[in-house]
Design a protein around this motif. Structure first.
Motif, mmCIF file in Angstrom:
data_model
loop_
_atom_site.group_PDB
_atom_site.id
_atom_site.type_symbol
_atom_site.label_atom_id
_atom_site.label_comp_id
_atom_site.label_asym_id
_atom_site.label_seq_id
_atom_site.Cartn_x
_atom_site.Cartn_y
_atom_site.Cartn_z
ATOM 1 N N UNK A 163 0.813 -1.250 -0.077
ATOM 2 C CA UNK A 163 -0.188 -0.040 -0.047
ATOM 3 C C UNK A 163 0.665 1.187 0.019
ATOM 4 N N UNK A 164 1.995 1.530 0.891
ATOM 5 C CA UNK A 164 2.898 2.359 0.643
ATOM 6 C C UNK A 164 3.596 2.718 -0.568
ATOM 7 N N UNK A 165 3.932 1.756 -1.191
ATOM 8 C CA UNK A 165 4.509 1.699 -2.651
ATOM 9 C C UNK A 165 3.546 2.311 -3.611
ATOM 10 N N UNK A 166 2.338 1.642 -3.456
ATOM 11 C CA UNK A 166 1.171 2.161 -4.519
ATOM 12 C C UNK A 166 1.184 3.527 -4.095
ATOM 13 N N UNK A 167 0.771 4.277 -2.951
ATOM 14 C CA UNK A 167 0.457 5.352 -2.515
ATOM 15 C C UNK A 167 1.565 6.413 -2.953
ATOM 16 N N UNK A 168 2.701 6.078 -2.721
ATOM 17 C CA UNK A 168 4.099 6.910 -3.237
ATOM 18 C C UNK A 168 3.830 7.326 -4.570
ATOM 19 N N UNK A 169 3.881 6.019 -5.425
ATOM 20 C CA UNK A 169 3.702 6.256 -6.836
ATOM 21 C C UNK A 169 2.509 7.013 -7.204
ATOM 22 N N UNK A 170 1.457 6.772 -6.692
ATOM 23 C CA UNK A 170 0.067 7.535 -6.979
ATOM 24 C C UNK A 170 0.245 9.060 -6.799
ATOM 25 N N UNK A 171 0.756 9.398 -5.427
ATOM 26 C CA UNK A 171 0.841 10.753 -5.254
ATOM 27 C C UNK A 171 1.854 11.582 -5.922
ATOM 28 N N UNK A 172 2.897 10.985 -6.356
ATOM 29 C CA UNK A 172 3.920 11.467 -7.211
ATOM 30 C C UNK A 172 3.596 11.910 -8.533
ATOM 31 N N UNK A 173 2.482 10.803 -8.978
ATOM 32 C CA UNK A 173 2.035 11.111 -10.293
ATOM 33 C C UNK A 173 0.953 12.169 -10.482
ATOM 34 N N UNK A 174 0.088 12.404 -9.285
ATOM 35 C CA UNK A 174 -1.022 13.206 -9.224
ATOM 36 C C UNK A 174 -0.685 14.570 -8.868
ATOM 37 N N UNK A 175 0.595 14.759 -8.235
ATOM 38 C CA UNK A 175 0.936 16.058 -8.031
ATOM 39 C C UNK A 175 1.348 16.880 -9.341
ATOM 40 N N UNK A 176 1.619 16.239 -10.233
ATOM 41 C CA UNK A 176 1.787 16.813 -11.700
ATOM 42 C C UNK A 176 0.450 17.394 -12.275
ATOM 43 N N UNK A 177 -0.626 17.088 -11.777
ATOM 44 C CA UNK A 177 -2.023 17.490 -12.203
ATOM 45 C C UNK A 177 -2.829 18.462 -11.136
ATOM 46 N N UNK A 178 -2.366 18.094 -9.823
ATOM 47 C CA UNK A 178 -3.063 18.982 -8.892
ATOM 48 C C UNK A 178 -2.391 19.467 -7.875
ATOM 49 N N UNK A 179 -2.489 20.966 -7.510
ATOM 50 C CA UNK A 179 -1.847 21.405 -6.383
ATOM 51 C C UNK A 179 -3.030 22.038 -5.546
ATOM 52 N N UNK A 180 -3.244 21.350 -4.526
ATOM 53 C CA UNK A 180 -4.510 21.870 -3.434
ATOM 54 C C UNK A 180 -5.634 21.883 -4.364
ATOM 55 N N UNK A 181 -6.651 22.851 -4.668
ATOM 56 C CA UNK A 181 -7.843 22.882 -5.495
ATOM 57 C C UNK A 181 -7.489 23.022 -6.866
ATOM 58 N N UNK A 182 -6.110 23.497 -7.287
ATOM 59 C CA UNK A 182 -5.988 23.982 -8.655
ATOM 60 C C UNK A 182 -5.731 22.744 -9.510
ATOM 61 N N UNK A 183 -6.188 22.758 -10.702
ATOM 62 C CA UNK A 183 -5.853 21.974 -11.857
ATOM 63 C C UNK A 183 -4.626 22.533 -12.515
ATOM 64 N N UNK A 184 -3.644 21.322 -12.405
ATOM 65 C CA UNK A 184 -2.360 22.022 -13.158
ATOM 66 C C UNK A 184 -2.335 21.548 -14.758
ATOM 67 N N UNK A 185 -2.273 22.447 -15.585
ATOM 68 C CA UNK A 185 -2.486 22.113 -17.149
ATOM 69 C C UNK A 185 -1.076 21.388 -17.692
ATOM 70 N N UNK A 186 -0.496 20.288 -16.868
ATOM 71 C CA UNK A 186 0.611 19.955 -17.614
ATOM 72 C C UNK A 186 0.672 19.571 -19.102
#
Length: 629
Positions: free
Chosen positions: A590-613
């Motif tokens: 679960x930790x491995x999965x969450x680490x990968x998921x959060x690393x990927x998602x931070x390119x798309x979201x910052x708090x409430x803002x959608x980041x247009x990568x």
């Protein structure tokens, strides 16, 4: 110019003037709210002074329904203020200046210097690092993991979790003891040195958690069964752990049953040894040994068996001689109280005499089910007609009557029938319970945390006075560097969130946890998403870091495979500063999965803002370009 003759897409002067007028009125009210509020330097830590004013500004704004204004601003191609919590006043001021230029107005905004976007984000970053430590490499959101009891004995587990991406160790003070907590922390400090990676220690104070009492034990019998397919064929055997009764060892992995037997008999077992037994029903069963270790042996069983103490197990040794042992005594199995809608449950002050309902030969109830509760003082505060929920909302009912020693509860919610066990949570969402914020056990745990931990998590906090009580004890212990996280898990806690935030701003290291388990039960599951949103908004306005908690990747941690819904839920954790995982057999995965998921998602979201990568899918030929002419 007549607005009817304006070309499509032209700005309408009436919309500009209306938006400008409303924004100026809002800005004046926000400035007044911040200036009039009694937030003095001695009431708020210096690191939170600007944040306190921004929160006051934001609260003044949110006293109005500004959705029509947001729609008008969007039509004008301007910011609709939906992502400006951390710097709300400067966002309003900027819009006013733009609209004044569009309208030709010469009026200057009043002389007031609000914090800007960069400063708002900087404050949140500083407060997050103060609480959680430096930002992990490659990922902005931290990962917190609740420690199982085994972490006290298993250094490799803690080491591997930290290596996989854990940033904070959470110790639940409702379980184990100071000696066990100390061993967990020592493993964390040892792993820090070995990996060169920091790990914050967070200790969760149990708080006045209302739980069910004990249920009278049932018979000492273990039912073990294989996994079967839809046709009743055994597709996976039951796994049995056989260990020496003289020095029993816990199974190294999950077992369907652990059987203590004589050590000298155990030494005769070899791979493929067949163990013969007759279970409690007299049914002949066979266990095949599949693995041998120093601590014990693994056996597999392909037919259901009911095992009791003194059940005889026999084998033939290498010389063909029959050898027999008997299963050593083991504790009686805990009973569960079966409940269906319409049943009556008696809640008592006595914590130790719970029992299922009894029936006559015609199936009529002779005595209703009964169970105790851990905080009998709540009997003074509850009233007939109020709802009560058990086990995180799995079972619910209405109080029919209140007596001095008992509550009579009519079960109204138990889909498909429910099983209530001991030590399960009880919630009275509509009752005003007068419970001390800190129990004697919490005060002892707090003293331990003051010496050994980095942060304490304050459970079931409801009022600013609760926070002040905690601060008093922190001051008494001279633990001013101890961080504090307020767990929002009751309806009262949510309703008092602004006051809790201001009280927490007395501390330099301060955060909030969205404890979604009890919060959903207290407020209604259908409202949870709405409450999450409001907590995230208020905390961002206060520049307070948030922990996204309860049931994150729970199926993955417990069963080894996630559901699609929980992957999406975990991905939204990127809007917080930390995501908490609970313990489970597959927690490392679960930790491995969450680490990968959060690393990927931070390119798309910052708090409430959608980041247009840049999107790779957008690089594909369009339909128009690929069509033949």
């Amino acid at each position: 110019m007549n607005t009817r003759t304006l070309p499509p897409g032209a700005l309408i002067p009436a919309d500009i003037e209306a938006a400008l007028s409303e924004l100026i009125a809002l800005r004046d009210e926000m400035i007044t709210a911040a200036c009039d509020a009694p937030i003095l330097a001695e009431h708020v830590h210096q690191s939170y002074t600007e944040s306190a004013h921004n929160l006051l500004n934001y609260l003044a704004l949110r006293r109005h329904d500004i959705r029509p204004l947001q729609a008008r601003l969007a039509r004008l191609g301007l910011s609709s203020l939906g992502r400006s919590e951390a710097y709300i006043l400067v966002a309003i001021t900027t819009l006013i200046e733009i609209l004044q230029k569009l309208s030709g107005s010469k009026n200057a905004p009043p002389p007031y210097e609000p914090l800007g976007m960069d400063r708002g984000e900087q404050l949140l970053h500083e407060h997050t690092e103060a609480l959680f430590g430096a930002t992990p490499v490659g990922r902005g959101v931290r990962i917190m993991v609740t420690m199982p009891s085994e972490a006290a004995q298993d250094y490799s587990l803690v080491h591997d979790l930290l290596a996989a991406g854990m940033d904070s160790m959470r110790i639940n003070c409702a379980h184990d003891d100071a000696k066990t907590w100390q061993q967990m922390i020592e493993h964390a400090r040892r792993a820090e040195k070995a990996l060169g990676k920091p790990c914050r220690v967070m200790m969760d104070l149990a708080g006045p958690k209302l739980r069910t009492g004990q249920i009278n034990a049932g018979p000492a019998v273990i039912r073990v069964k294989p996994t079967r397919d839809d046709f009743g064929r055994a597709v996976k055997p039951a796994r049995l752990w056989l260990t020496a009764r003289e020095n029993p060892q816990a199974p190294p992995t999950q077992a369907d049953a652990s059987l203590p037997v004589a050590a000298d008999w155990l030494s005769n077992l070899q791979p493929h040894t067949q163990i013969i037994l007759h279970d409690a029903r007299g049914s002949k069963r066979q266990i095949e040994i599949v693995d041998i270790s120093r601590e014990g042996c693994w056996g597999e069983l392909y037919k259901t068996a009911y095992l009791t103490p003194n059940t005889a197990l026999s084998i033939k040794d290498r010389k063909g001689r029959k050898r027999e042992t008997r299963i050593a005594p083991f504790p009686a199995q805990e009973q569960a109280i079966k409940l269906v809608e319409g049943d009556v449950l008696i809640l008592t002050k006595d914590q130790h005499t719970g029992h299922p309902a009894t029936y006559d030969s015609f199936g009529e109830v002779l005595t209703p089910a009964s169970i105790g509760c851990t905080l009998p003082e709540i009997f003074e505060d509850v009233r007939a007609g109020e709802p009560v929920w058990f086990d995180d909302g799995k079972i619910g009912g209405i109080i029919d009557s209140v007596q001095s020693e008992t509550l009579r509860i009519r079960i109204t919610h138990a889909p498909g029938g429910g099983k209530l066990k001991s030590d399960k949570g009880i919630n009275f969402p509509d009752s005003h319970l007068r419970l001390d914020a800190l129990t004697p056990h919490d005060i002892e745990a707090l003293a331990f945390a003051a010496e050994h931990a980095d942060v304490v998590e304050f459970s079931f906090v409801n009022t600013a006075d609760d926070v002040r009580t905690l601060l008093h004890h922190i001051d008494r212990l001279n633990a001013h560097e101890l961080g504090v996280v307020l767990k929002i898990e009751t309806r009262r806690g949510f309703e008092n969130l602004p006051a809790l935030l201001f009280a927490g701003m007395n501390l330099p290291r301060f955060g909030v946890m969205i404890a979604r388990g009890d919060l959903a039960v207290e407020s209604g599951f259908e409202r949870l998403a709405e409450l999450q949103e409001e907590i995230l908004c208020l905390c961002e306005a206060a520049h307070v870091p948030v922990i996204w908690a309860t049931q994150v990747l729970e199926t993955l941690a417990k069963k080894g495979a996630p559901s699609r819904a929980e992957i999406t839920d975990a991905a939204m954790g990127v809007r917080a500063e930390c995501v908490m995982l609970n313990k489970g057999p597959h927690i490392l995965k679960a930790v491995h999965t969450l680490h990968d998921l959060l690393a990927r998602m931070q390119a798309h979201h910052s708090k409430k803002r959608d980041l247009l990568r840049k999107l790779q899918v957008a690089q594909q030929p369009t339909l128009a370009a690929s069509c033949p002419e």
